[in-house]
Design a protein around this motif. Structure first.
Motif, PDB file in Angstrom:
ATOM      1  N   PRO A   1       0.790  -1.237   0.000  1.00  0.00           N
ATOM      2  CA  PRO A   1       0.000   0.000   0.000  1.00  0.00           C
ATOM      3  C   PRO A   1       0.820   1.285   0.000  1.00  0.00           C
ATOM      4  O   PRO A   1       0.498   2.236  -0.720  1.00  0.00           O
ATOM      5  N   LEU A   2       1.908   1.324   0.783  1.00  0.00           N
ATOM      6  CA  LEU A   2       2.686   2.557   0.889  1.00  0.00           C
ATOM      7  C   LEU A   2       3.522   2.836  -0.355  1.00  0.00           C
ATOM      8  O   LEU A   2       4.096   3.916  -0.480  1.00  0.00           O
ATOM      9  N   GLU A   3       3.579   1.882  -1.298  1.00  0.00           N
ATOM     10  CA  GLU A   3       4.365   2.067  -2.517  1.00  0.00           C
ATOM     11  C   GLU A   3       3.516   2.518  -3.704  1.00  0.00           C
ATOM     12  O   GLU A   3       4.054   2.922  -4.734  1.00  0.00           O
ATOM     13  N   VAL A   4       2.207   2.435  -3.578  1.00  0.00           N
ATOM     14  CA  VAL A   4       1.327   2.664  -4.726  1.00  0.00           C
ATOM     15  C   VAL A   4       1.410   4.095  -5.243  1.00  0.00           C
ATOM     16  O   VAL A   4       1.531   4.341  -6.452  1.00  0.00           O
ATOM     17  N   ALA A   5       1.351   5.070  -4.339  1.00  0.00           N
ATOM     18  CA  ALA A   5       1.337   6.472  -4.760  1.00  0.00           C
ATOM     19  C   ALA A   5       2.589   6.824  -5.552  1.00  0.00           C
ATOM     20  O   ALA A   5       2.517   7.515  -6.587  1.00  0.00           O
ATOM     21  N   GLY A   6       3.736   6.346  -5.106  1.00  0.00           N
ATOM     22  CA  GLY A   6       4.978   6.628  -5.819  1.00  0.00           C
ATOM     23  C   GLY A   6       4.988   6.044  -7.214  1.00  0.00           C
ATOM     24  O   GLY A   6       5.466   6.677  -8.162  1.00  0.00           O
ATOM     25  N   ILE A   7       4.446   4.842  -7.382  1.00  0.00           N
ATOM     26  CA  ILE A   7       4.416   4.204  -8.695  1.00  0.00           C
ATOM     27  C   ILE A   7       3.490   4.959  -9.636  1.00  0.00           C
ATOM     28  O   ILE A   7       3.822   5.202 -10.804  1.00  0.00           O
ATOM     29  N   ILE A   8       2.329   5.369  -9.137  1.00  0.00           N
ATOM     30  CA  ILE A   8       1.389   6.095  -9.997  1.00  0.00           C
ATOM     31  C   ILE A   8       1.986   7.418 -10.438  1.00  0.00           C
ATOM     32  O   ILE A   8       1.884   7.799 -11.616  1.00  0.00           O
ATOM     33  N   LYS A   9       2.624   8.126  -9.543  1.00  0.00           N
ATOM     34  CA  LYS A   9       3.241   9.394  -9.932  1.00  0.00           C
ATOM     35  C   LYS A   9       4.394   9.177 -10.903  1.00  0.00           C
ATOM     36  O   LYS A   9       4.661  10.010 -11.764  1.00  0.00           O
ATOM     37  N   GLU A  10       5.054   8.022 -10.780  1.00  0.00           N
ATOM     38  CA  GLU A  10       6.155   7.700 -11.684  1.00  0.00           C
ATOM     39  C   GLU A  10       5.672   7.512 -13.127  1.00  0.00           C
ATOM     40  O   GLU A  10       6.374   7.898 -14.076  1.00  0.00           O
ATOM     41  N   ILE A  11       4.498   6.945 -13.299  1.00  0.00           N
ATOM     42  CA  ILE A  11       4.022   6.621 -14.656  1.00  0.00           C
ATOM     43  C   ILE A  11       2.999   7.615 -15.188  1.00  0.00           C
ATOM     44  O   ILE A  11       2.573   7.510 -16.338  1.00  0.00           O
ATOM     45  N   ASN A  12       2.618   8.601 -14.379  1.00  0.00           N
ATOM     46  CA  ASN A  12       1.519   9.481 -14.756  1.00  0.00           C
ATOM     47  C   ASN A  12       1.769  10.325 -15.993  1.00  0.00           C
ATOM     48  O   ASN A  12       0.843  10.628 -16.730  1.00  0.00           O
ATOM     49  N   GLY A  13       2.994  10.719 -16.232  1.00  0.00           N
ATOM     50  CA  GLY A  13       3.248  11.578 -17.386  1.00  0.00           C
ATOM     51  C   GLY A  13       3.205  10.856 -18.710  1.00  0.00           C
ATOM     52  O   GLY A  13       3.363  11.469 -19.768  1.00  0.00           O
ATOM     53  N   ILE A  14       2.983   9.555 -18.672  1.00  0.00           N
ATOM     54  CA  ILE A  14       3.032   8.733 -19.878  1.00  0.00           C
ATOM     55  C   ILE A  14       1.622   8.381 -20.317  1.00  0.00           C
ATOM     56  O   ILE A  14       0.896   7.686 -19.618  1.00  0.00           O
ATOM     57  N   ARG A  15       1.180   8.888 -21.425  1.00  0.00           N
ATOM     58  CA  ARG A  15      -0.121   8.588 -22.029  1.00  0.00           C
ATOM     59  C   ARG A  15      -1.297   9.032 -21.167  1.00  0.00           C
ATOM     60  O   ARG A  15      -2.444   8.646 -21.438  1.00  0.00           O
ATOM     61  N   GLY A  16      -1.055   9.825 -20.160  1.00  0.00           N
ATOM     62  CA  GLY A  16      -2.118  10.476 -19.391  1.00  0.00           C
ATOM     63  C   GLY A  16      -3.272   9.586 -19.004  1.00  0.00           C
ATOM     64  O   GLY A  16      -3.098   8.540 -18.381  1.00  0.00           O
TER      65      GLY A  16
ATOM     66  N   ALA B   1      -3.877  -3.040  -3.857  1.00  0.00           N
ATOM     67  CA  ALA B   1      -3.406  -2.686  -2.517  1.00  0.00           C
ATOM     68  C   ALA B   1      -4.557  -2.442  -1.550  1.00  0.00           C
ATOM     69  O   ALA B   1      -5.524  -1.736  -1.872  1.00  0.00           O
ATOM     70  N   ALA B   2      -4.454  -3.015  -0.378  1.00  0.00           N
ATOM     71  CA  ALA B   2      -5.429  -2.752   0.680  1.00  0.00           C
ATOM     72  C   ALA B   2      -5.282  -1.309   1.157  1.00  0.00           C
ATOM     73  O   ALA B   2      -4.188  -0.741   1.144  1.00  0.00           O
ATOM     74  N   CYS B   3      -6.417  -0.726   1.564  1.00  0.00           N
ATOM     75  CA  CYS B   3      -6.428   0.581   2.240  1.00  0.00           C
ATOM     76  C   CYS B   3      -6.106   1.761   1.331  1.00  0.00           C
ATOM     77  O   CYS B   3      -5.911   2.876   1.814  1.00  0.00           O
ATOM     78  N   VAL B   4      -6.015   1.547   0.023  1.00  0.00           N
ATOM     79  CA  VAL B   4      -5.754   2.653  -0.912  1.00  0.00           C
ATOM     80  C   VAL B   4      -7.023   2.871  -1.725  1.00  0.00           C
ATOM     81  O   VAL B   4      -7.345   2.081  -2.612  1.00  0.00           O
ATOM     82  N   SER B   5      -7.776   3.916  -1.408  1.00  0.00           N
ATOM     83  CA  SER B   5      -9.077   4.141  -2.038  1.00  0.00           C
ATOM     84  C   SER B   5      -8.922   4.625  -3.473  1.00  0.00           C
ATOM     85  O   SER B   5      -7.887   5.189  -3.860  1.00  0.00           O
ATOM     86  N   THR B   6      -9.961   4.427  -4.261  1.00  0.00           N
ATOM     87  CA  THR B   6      -9.928   4.910  -5.647  1.00  0.00           C
ATOM     88  C   THR B   6      -9.912   6.433  -5.698  1.00  0.00           C
ATOM     89  O   THR B   6      -9.321   7.016  -6.609  1.00  0.00           O
ATOM     90  N   ASP B   7     -10.576   7.086  -4.736  1.00  0.00           N
ATOM     91  CA  ASP B   7     -10.529   8.554  -4.705  1.00  0.00           C
ATOM     92  C   ASP B   7      -9.101   9.039  -4.490  1.00  0.00           C
ATOM     93  O   ASP B   7      -8.664  10.023  -5.094  1.00  0.00           O
ATOM     94  N   LEU B   8      -8.375   8.338  -3.628  1.00  0.00           N
ATOM     95  CA  LEU B   8      -6.981   8.705  -3.375  1.00  0.00           C
ATOM     96  C   LEU B   8      -6.146   8.474  -4.631  1.00  0.00           C
ATOM     97  O   LEU B   8      -5.307   9.297  -4.994  1.00  0.00           O
ATOM     98  N   LEU B   9      -6.368   7.369  -5.309  1.00  0.00           N
ATOM     99  CA  LEU B   9      -5.650   7.085  -6.555  1.00  0.00           C
ATOM    100  C   LEU B   9      -5.996   8.116  -7.628  1.00  0.00           C
ATOM    101  O   LEU B   9      -5.127   8.546  -8.383  1.00  0.00           O
ATOM    102  N   ALA B  10      -7.266   8.492  -7.678  1.00  0.00           N
ATOM    103  CA  ALA B  10      -7.712   9.427  -8.706  1.00  0.00           C
ATOM    104  C   ALA B  10      -7.139  10.828  -8.507  1.00  0.00           C
ATOM    105  O   ALA B  10      -7.125  11.632  -9.448  1.00  0.00           O
ATOM    106  N   GLN B  11      -6.669  11.120  -7.310  1.00  0.00           N
ATOM    107  CA  GLN B  11      -6.034  12.418  -7.068  1.00  0.00           C
ATOM    108  C   GLN B  11      -4.732  12.560  -7.842  1.00  0.00           C
ATOM    109  O   GLN B  11      -4.320  13.668  -8.194  1.00  0.00           O
ATOM    110  N   THR B  12      -4.079  11.425  -8.100  1.00  0.00           N
ATOM    111  CA  THR B  12      -2.778  11.466  -8.774  1.00  0.00           C
ATOM    112  C   THR B  12      -2.803  10.854 -10.169  1.00  0.00           C
ATOM    113  O   THR B  12      -1.874  11.068 -10.946  1.00  0.00           O
ATOM    114  N   HIS B  13      -3.855  10.090 -10.486  1.00  0.00           N
ATOM    115  CA  HIS B  13      -3.961   9.496 -11.817  1.00  0.00           C
ATOM    116  C   HIS B  13      -5.188  10.067 -12.532  1.00  0.00           C
ATOM    117  O   HIS B  13      -6.311   9.936 -12.037  1.00  0.00           O
ATOM    118  N   PRO B  14      -5.014  10.674 -13.703  1.00  0.00           N
ATOM    119  CA  PRO B  14      -6.142  11.324 -14.388  1.00  0.00           C
ATOM    120  C   PRO B  14      -7.061  10.371 -15.141  1.00  0.00           C
ATOM    121  O   PRO B  14      -8.127  10.763 -15.604  1.00  0.00           O
TER     122      PRO B  14
END
Length: 275
Positions: A73-88, A97-110
């Motif tokens: 869970p604590l690694e997910v945000a870093g991975i999403i930010k790492e790949i976010n600039g690619i193909r949007g 990952a447990a405990c990582v909400s879709t709203d939280l993911l959607a804050q960093t992934h468009p």
């Protein structure tokens, strides 16, 4: 056929890859994997040399239409930010990952975000996979994901706020039930000359048959009445369980749900701190 990326090749993603290949839900050439430990995928590549291995997570994002992220869970945000600039927003992300909400993911992934919670029982084509789609996920994309995971398990759509208690019942449960079976067998061996393996065989085989009967529609209370005749030996054991088990299982849920809350707070803090 879509190209499916897997970031991380731990227990869950390796189970999914194997399951999708064995059921022909995916072809080897549809799969691209990124992992920090290349040795983990070598046995897989010996059997499926057509599978592509990415040199980094960014390469997965460049080539995959859908990415299944199977890391802690604590690694997910870093991975999403790492790949976010690619193909949007073209990429559909699935997080295990447990405990990582879709709203939280959607804050960093468009793009589209789905949350999946599989069970190790998928290894034998059984069990339930929990699924929740963020509102950005269109019906066709949701259908594709659900059909993909239906190849290895029963897919159950649930509200996201139910993932934690439902996770205890289907994802954590193989560990809980295995502990219960083992303790039951150990008690049997302590109170007889039967070996532990003999006791475990009896418990597991009986549990399997019981599960089949319940699956076929026999109600738990009806099955109890069929075995525990009034005034009989089994009834005495059932009374003891009725007295002790509610407290034990309430404690189990209280313990795990408190741990979920702790991890959620740590995940939220990690997202805030991730540059």
């Amino acid at each position: 056929m879509k190209s499916i990326g897997f970031i991380g090749y731990g227990q869950m993603n390796s189970m999914l890859v194997e399951g999708f290949l064995q059921t022909s839900a995916l072809n080897p050439e549809d799969i691209i994997i990124s992992t920090r430990t290349r040795e983990k995928v070598n046995p897989l590549l010996e059997r499926y040399p057509e599978i592509r291995i990415a040199s980094c997570n960014s390469e997965v994002a460049e080539k995959a239409d859908l990415i299944i992220i199977g890391v802690k869970p604590l690694e997910v945000a870093g991975i999403i930010k790492e790949i976010n600039g690619i193909r949007g927003n073209e990429i559909h992300i699935i997080s295990l990952a447990a405990c990582v909400s879709t709203d939280l993911l959607a804050q960093t992934h468009p793009g589209k975000v789905t949350r999946i919670l599989p069970s190790v029982c998928s290894t034998v084509g059984e069990g339930i996979t929990l699924c929740y789609h963020h509102h950005r996920v269109d019906p066709d994309s949701a259908k594709y994901v659900e059909e993909l995971f239906a190849a290895i398990s029963t897919v159950k759509l649930v509200k996201e706020d139910l993932f934690e208690p439902a996770g205890d019942l289907m994802s954590c449960a193989p560990a809980f039930l295995s502990r219960i079976f083992l303790e039951f067998a150990l008690a049997g061996s302590r109170h007889s000359t039967l070996t532990l393996n003999e006791c475990l065989e009896m418990v597991v085989s009986t549990a399997f048959g019981t599960a089949l009967m319940l699956q076929e529609g026999v109600e738990p209370e009806d099955l109890i009445r069929r075995v525990a005749t009034p005034g009989g030996i089994t009834e005495e054991g059932v009374k003891m369980l009725e007295s002790d088990l509610p407290v034990m299982f309430d404690r189990l849920f209280e313990t795990t749900l408190a741990k979920y809350d702790l991890v959620k707070s740590r995940v939220a803090e990690t997202v805030r701190k991730t540059p």
